[in-house]
Design a protein around this motif. Structure first.
Motif, mmCIF file in Angstrom:
data_model
loop_
_atom_site.group_PDB
_atom_site.id
_atom_site.type_symbol
_atom_site.label_atom_id
_atom_site.label_comp_id
_atom_site.label_asym_id
_atom_site.label_seq_id
_atom_site.Cartn_x
_atom_site.Cartn_y
_atom_site.Cartn_z
ATOM 1 N N ILE A 1 0.730 -1.184 0.088
ATOM 2 C CA ILE A 1 0.100 0.024 0.064
ATOM 3 C C ILE A 1 0.937 1.305 0.070
ATOM 4 O O ILE A 1 1.674 1.473 1.152
ATOM 5 N N VAL A 2 0.665 2.135 -1.123
ATOM 6 C CA VAL A 2 1.513 3.159 -0.947
ATOM 7 C C VAL A 2 0.767 4.539 -1.136
ATOM 8 O O VAL A 2 -0.398 4.498 -1.796
ATOM 9 N N THR A 3 1.205 5.619 -0.365
ATOM 10 C CA THR A 3 0.220 6.619 -0.339
ATOM 11 C C THR A 3 1.036 7.867 -0.608
ATOM 12 O O THR A 3 2.161 8.110 -0.447
ATOM 13 N N LEU A 4 0.118 8.753 -1.253
ATOM 14 C CA LEU A 4 0.696 9.903 -1.791
ATOM 15 C C LEU A 4 -0.170 11.002 -0.963
ATOM 16 O O LEU A 4 -1.343 11.253 -1.038
ATOM 17 N N ILE B 1 -8.633 -5.644 0.959
ATOM 18 C CA ILE B 1 -8.346 -5.613 -0.294
ATOM 19 C C ILE B 1 -6.738 -5.885 -0.615
ATOM 20 O O ILE B 1 -6.400 -6.697 -1.237
ATOM 21 N N SER B 2 -6.346 -5.106 0.273
ATOM 22 C CA SER B 2 -4.474 -5.204 0.002
ATOM 23 C C SER B 2 -4.246 -6.954 0.153
ATOM 24 O O SER B 2 -3.288 -7.222 -0.396
ATOM 25 N N ARG B 3 -4.884 -7.299 1.472
ATOM 26 C CA ARG B 3 -4.486 -8.633 1.816
ATOM 27 C C ARG B 3 -4.850 -9.544 0.662
ATOM 28 O O ARG B 3 -4.412 -10.845 0.586
ATOM 29 N N GLU B 4 -5.717 -9.428 0.116
ATOM 30 C CA GLU B 4 -6.252 -10.092 -1.198
ATOM 31 C C GLU B 4 -5.373 -10.336 -2.421
ATOM 32 O O GLU B 4 -5.432 -10.885 -3.219
ATOM 33 N N GLY B 5 -4.007 -9.281 -2.216
ATOM 34 C CA GLY B 5 -3.331 -9.399 -3.075
ATOM 35 C C GLY B 5 -3.416 -8.221 -4.188
ATOM 36 O O GLY B 5 -2.587 -8.232 -4.995
ATOM 37 N N VAL B 6 -4.405 -7.390 -3.936
ATOM 38 C CA VAL B 6 -4.376 -6.047 -4.691
ATOM 39 C C VAL B 6 -3.369 -4.952 -4.242
ATOM 40 O O VAL B 6 -3.568 -4.549 -3.152
ATOM 41 N N THR B 7 -2.424 -4.444 -5.172
ATOM 42 C CA THR B 7 -1.667 -3.611 -4.919
ATOM 43 C C THR B 7 -2.442 -2.286 -4.660
ATOM 44 O O THR B 7 -3.337 -2.123 -5.567
ATOM 45 N N ILE B 8 -2.015 -1.096 -3.835
ATOM 46 C CA ILE B 8 -3.020 -0.128 -3.678
ATOM 47 C C ILE B 8 -2.043 1.328 -3.367
ATOM 48 O O ILE B 8 -1.033 1.368 -2.906
ATOM 49 N N LEU B 9 -2.493 2.081 -4.544
ATOM 50 C CA LEU B 9 -1.918 3.509 -4.294
ATOM 51 C C LEU B 9 -3.110 4.466 -4.167
ATOM 52 O O LEU B 9 -4.129 4.809 -4.884
ATOM 53 N N LEU B 10 -2.762 5.122 -2.801
ATOM 54 C CA LEU B 10 -3.944 5.769 -2.076
ATOM 55 C C LEU B 10 -3.281 7.254 -2.093
ATOM 56 O O LEU B 10 -2.351 7.477 -1.586
ATOM 57 N N VAL B 11 -4.304 8.061 -2.480
ATOM 58 C CA VAL B 11 -4.232 9.293 -2.330
ATOM 59 C C VAL B 11 -4.972 9.888 -1.253
ATOM 60 O O VAL B 11 -6.276 9.763 -1.142
ATOM 61 N N GLU B 12 -4.505 10.582 -0.194
ATOM 62 C CA GLU B 12 -5.502 11.312 1.091
ATOM 63 C C GLU B 12 -5.082 12.513 1.534
ATOM 64 O O GLU B 12 -3.931 12.858 1.343
ATOM 65 N N GLN B 13 -6.043 13.213 1.980
ATOM 66 C CA GLN B 13 -6.028 14.273 2.680
ATOM 67 C C GLN B 13 -5.797 14.141 4.359
ATOM 68 O O GLN B 13 -5.094 14.793 5.029
ATOM 69 N N ASN B 14 -6.297 12.720 4.516
ATOM 70 C CA ASN B 14 -6.417 12.347 5.852
ATOM 71 C C ASN B 14 -5.127 11.619 6.080
ATOM 72 O O ASN B 14 -4.923 10.154 6.060
ATOM 73 N N ALA B 15 -4.056 12.462 6.124
ATOM 74 C CA ALA B 15 -2.700 11.754 6.303
ATOM 75 C C ALA B 15 -2.390 10.787 7.429
ATOM 76 O O ALA B 15 -1.823 9.823 7.210
ATOM 77 N N MET C 1 -4.516 8.690 8.783
ATOM 78 C CA MET C 1 -5.248 7.479 8.488
ATOM 79 C C MET C 1 -4.360 6.826 7.370
ATOM 80 O O MET C 1 -3.895 5.435 7.452
ATOM 81 N N ALA C 2 -3.969 7.549 6.414
ATOM 82 C CA ALA C 2 -3.280 7.138 5.329
ATOM 83 C C ALA C 2 -1.835 6.447 5.532
ATOM 84 O O ALA C 2 -1.555 5.181 5.394
ATOM 85 N N LEU C 3 -1.146 7.036 6.362
ATOM 86 C CA LEU C 3 0.215 6.728 6.695
ATOM 87 C C LEU C 3 0.201 5.623 7.768
ATOM 88 O O LEU C 3 1.063 4.810 7.903
ATOM 89 N N GLN C 4 -0.920 5.387 8.336
ATOM 90 C CA GLN C 4 -1.055 4.180 9.315
ATOM 91 C C GLN C 4 -1.152 2.803 8.527
ATOM 92 O O GLN C 4 -0.783 1.857 8.925
ATOM 93 N N VAL C 5 -2.097 2.957 7.412
ATOM 94 C CA VAL C 5 -2.368 1.754 6.629
ATOM 95 C C VAL C 5 -0.910 1.564 5.585
ATOM 96 O O VAL C 5 -0.795 0.328 5.150
ATOM 97 N N ALA C 6 -0.246 2.441 5.217
ATOM 98 C CA ALA C 6 0.614 2.469 4.100
ATOM 99 C C ALA C 6 1.946 1.973 4.491
ATOM 100 O O ALA C 6 2.547 2.112 5.395
ATOM 101 N N ASP C 7 2.767 1.006 3.371
ATOM 102 C CA ASP C 7 3.901 0.825 3.693
ATOM 103 C C ASP C 7 4.799 1.656 3.319
ATOM 104 O O ASP C 7 5.786 1.901 3.980
ATOM 105 N N VAL C 8 4.489 2.458 2.333
ATOM 106 C CA VAL C 8 5.416 3.551 1.941
ATOM 107 C C VAL C 8 4.622 4.822 1.613
ATOM 108 O O VAL C 8 3.449 4.870 1.042
ATOM 109 N N GLY C 9 4.841 5.932 1.812
ATOM 110 C CA GLY C 9 4.228 7.104 1.604
ATOM 111 C C GLY C 9 5.073 8.149 0.991
ATOM 112 O O GLY C 9 6.512 8.319 0.872
#
Ligand code: ATP
Ligand code: MG
Lengths: 250, 304
Positions: free
Chosen positions: A47-50, A196-210, A212-220
């Motif tokens: 899970i990558v977040t921007l 969804i990520s555990r099901e094997g779908v890679t995720i690129l997440l854009v968020e204002q809610n930094a 929450m986003a950084l808590q789930v993300a592997d990389v930011g």
């Protein structure tokens, strides 16, 4: 629903799988440079977040990857293939999907039709996937025959995610899924993202809610006025002073 | 009452019939508007071209061949017009596309003038359709009776297509939101082409029915029926297919009731026929004042 079961984590250790690479991407709207020479990569299964302030160019980046906007310069590589400037249908066909900002549910299609249209390019049986989406979001199953426009904001966001999953994506890009939702619903959405990520779908997440986003993300990645200014593990960015000050309100 | 109906039956019959023909044309206007927010001014001329194509083809080919060919060529014409005159302007202001549509309209009329030399071309008498029948004492043609049924059948088919097929779902999605449709993997240009082709096909069917009744085709033959079909589409709430169909029948029937004014209303005068169009339009304006979005119109949904 069967996604790849190869051991993603072991390949990640060896640095084998750069699923997704953006190199020197710049995007202009008329004279305005919305994205300036950004480079980043996404590894399979992560899970990558921007994150970044309003107008930083986050949506523009995702829309360019999805093929809605053509970049001025730069390269977008997906699993080794150059997909820069390809049309959106081709990109969806490759397994890249975007849950757009503002959800963009089709208001005069039913919930079920909204899901079916997410699988527009698929020729195989989609019944199983519909069931899978309904099991992720039981509230959608109850509202199967309701028109998309009559759903609540939270339900629409779930439908937007479900619709995107219907294309059986390898990578799902999400543009501010928590926007305008009550805290409880936001928590639901983020737990679904993990699932969804555990099901094997890679995720690129854009968020204002930094937070929450950084808590789930592997990389930011942190974006400011069109540039990427900071990179790190999600957990590192959460405790980074600059990030704390600018985006976490601490 | 029965007597009154009996006496004026021919007016009601031709009202329903011409209404059906307008309906088939109006669907083309309303569908294109629904998907592109474009008033396709060339649509009436596509209808006229279908008439001319029939005139030329039937002079050397049997009907069993020329009728299907008319449908195919008209569909092709609709496809080419969209491809050449509208698609390059996809991201241009709507006004530019409108001007392009007016240009195509004149191009088709000029081309027709060139090929016909300005002479009215006699439309072939289609077997069976142009035969006379007597219904309850009123003499009319088979086409008058067939039109409303054929129109209803085609409208039902079209509705099924739009409600229950994948391409129909794509049409509904694209008419709402280009970008999100693209994100689903829908190739919007393909969907738009198909919309134009369906509109042209229905216009071609309308031309077969209409010109069988009117017996000749001129380069401006498309203008009046095109205009009325367009008004029917607006009247019904542009973008709505049922609206266009019902609007077209109302216009067709109104027009013919007014034409028969001296016998229907018992007020003698020769002006009824002459002014029937003006009266029809006046009637529509009154209804549009009461209900500006048309019968089935939604509140102005503008594309973002
Ligand atoms: N269609 C457009 N035409 C012109 N300029 C645009 C367009 N879309 C975005 N921009 C501009 O590009 C810049 C980046 O916008 P973008 O939507 O990518 O920001 P963002 O990071 O997603 O912001 P937000 O968090 O508010 O959604 C902004 O200055 C914006 O005004
Ligand atoms: Mg944005």
């Amino acid at each position: 629903m069967k996604f790849r079961i190869i051991s993603v984590s072991s390949m990640r250790i060896w640095g084998l799988l750069k699923m997704f690479e953006i190199k020197g991407l710049s995007v202009n709207y008329g004279g305005i440079e919305a994205v300036r020479d950004i480079s980043f990569s996404v590894e399979e299964g992560t899970i990558v977040t921007l994150i970044g302030a309003n107008g930083a160019g986050k949506s523009t980046t995702l829309r360019t990857i999805a093929g809605l906007v053509k970049p001025r310069t730069g390269k977008i590589e997906f699993m080794g293939e150059d997909i820069t400037g390809k049309d959106p249908a081709y990109i969806v066909g490759k397994g890249i999907t975007l849950v757009p900002e503002g959800r963009k549910i089709f208001p005069d299609l039913t919930v079920l039709e909204n899901l079916k249209i997410g699988a527009y390019l698929r020729k195989d049986n989609i019944e199983e996937d519909i069931d899978w989406v309904y099991s992720l979001f039981p509230r959608l199953r109850e509202r199967s025959w309701q028109y998309g426009g009559t759903l609540s904001g939270g339900e629409q966001q779930m439908l937007a995610v479900g619709r995107a999953l219907m294309s059986r994506p390898k990578i799902m890009m999400m543009d501010e899924p928590s926007l305008g939702l009550a805290p409880l619903v936001v928590r639901d959405i983020f737990s679904i993202i993990r699932k969804i990520s555990r099901e094997g779908v890679t995720i690129l997440l854009v968020e204002q809610n930094a937070n929450m986003a950084l808590q789930v993300a592997d990389v930011g990645y942190v974006m400011e006025t069109g540039r990427i200014t900071l990179t790190g593990k999600g957990s590192e960015l959460l405790v980074n002073d600059a990030v704390k000050k600018a985006y976490l309100g601490k | 009452m029965a007597d009154f109906l009996h006496q004026n039956l021919s007016y009601f019959l031709s009202g329903i019939s011409v209404g059906g023909q307008y309906a088939l044309i109006a669907i083309g206007y309303t569908m294109v508007y629904g998907i592109l927010r474009l008033i396709n001014f060339a649509h009436g001329d596509v209808f006229m071209c279908a008439g001319l194509i029939m005139v030329y083809l039937s002079s050397s080919l049997p009907f069993a061949v020329s009728v299907p060919l008319v449908l195919i060529f008209t569909v092709l014409l609709g496809f080419i017009i969209e491809r050449v005159a509208y698609r390059p302007l996809r991201s241009a202001p709507r006004m530019s596309v409108m001007i392009s549509a007016i240009g195509v309209s004149y191009l088709l009329q000029n081309a027709a003038l060139y090929f016909t030399g300005g002479l009215a071309k006699v439309y072939p008498a289609l077997p069976w359709l142009s035969d006379s029948v007597v219904i309850w004492g009123a003499t009319t043609r088979v086409v008058t009776i067939v039109t409303p049924f054929l129109t209803a059948a085609l409208v039902v088919l079209l509705t099924l297509l739009i409600k229950h097929t994948k391409i129909g779902m794509a049409m509904r999605a694209v008419s709402r939101d280009f970008e999100t449709s693209q994100l689903m993997g829908i190739r919007i240009n393909r969907v738009i082409s198909i919309t134009f082709m369906i509109g042209s096909l229905l216009a071609a069917v309308a031309s077969l029915l209409y010109f069988t009744n009117y017996a000749s085709v001129t380069p401006t033959s498309g203008s009046m029926p095109g205009l009325k079909a367009f008004v029917a589409a607006v009247f019904g709430g542009i973008g709505s297919i049922p609206g266009a169909v019902i609007g077209a029948f109302i216009i067709g029937i109104c027009e013919n009731i007014i034409k028969g004014g001296s016998s229907i209303f018992g007020i003698p005068g020769s002006g009824w026929t002459t002014f029937s169009d003006a009266f029809t339009f006046a009637f529509l304006i009154i209804i549009l004042i009461v209900k500006p979005t048309g019968l089935f119109g939604e509140k102005a949904v503008d594309k973002v």
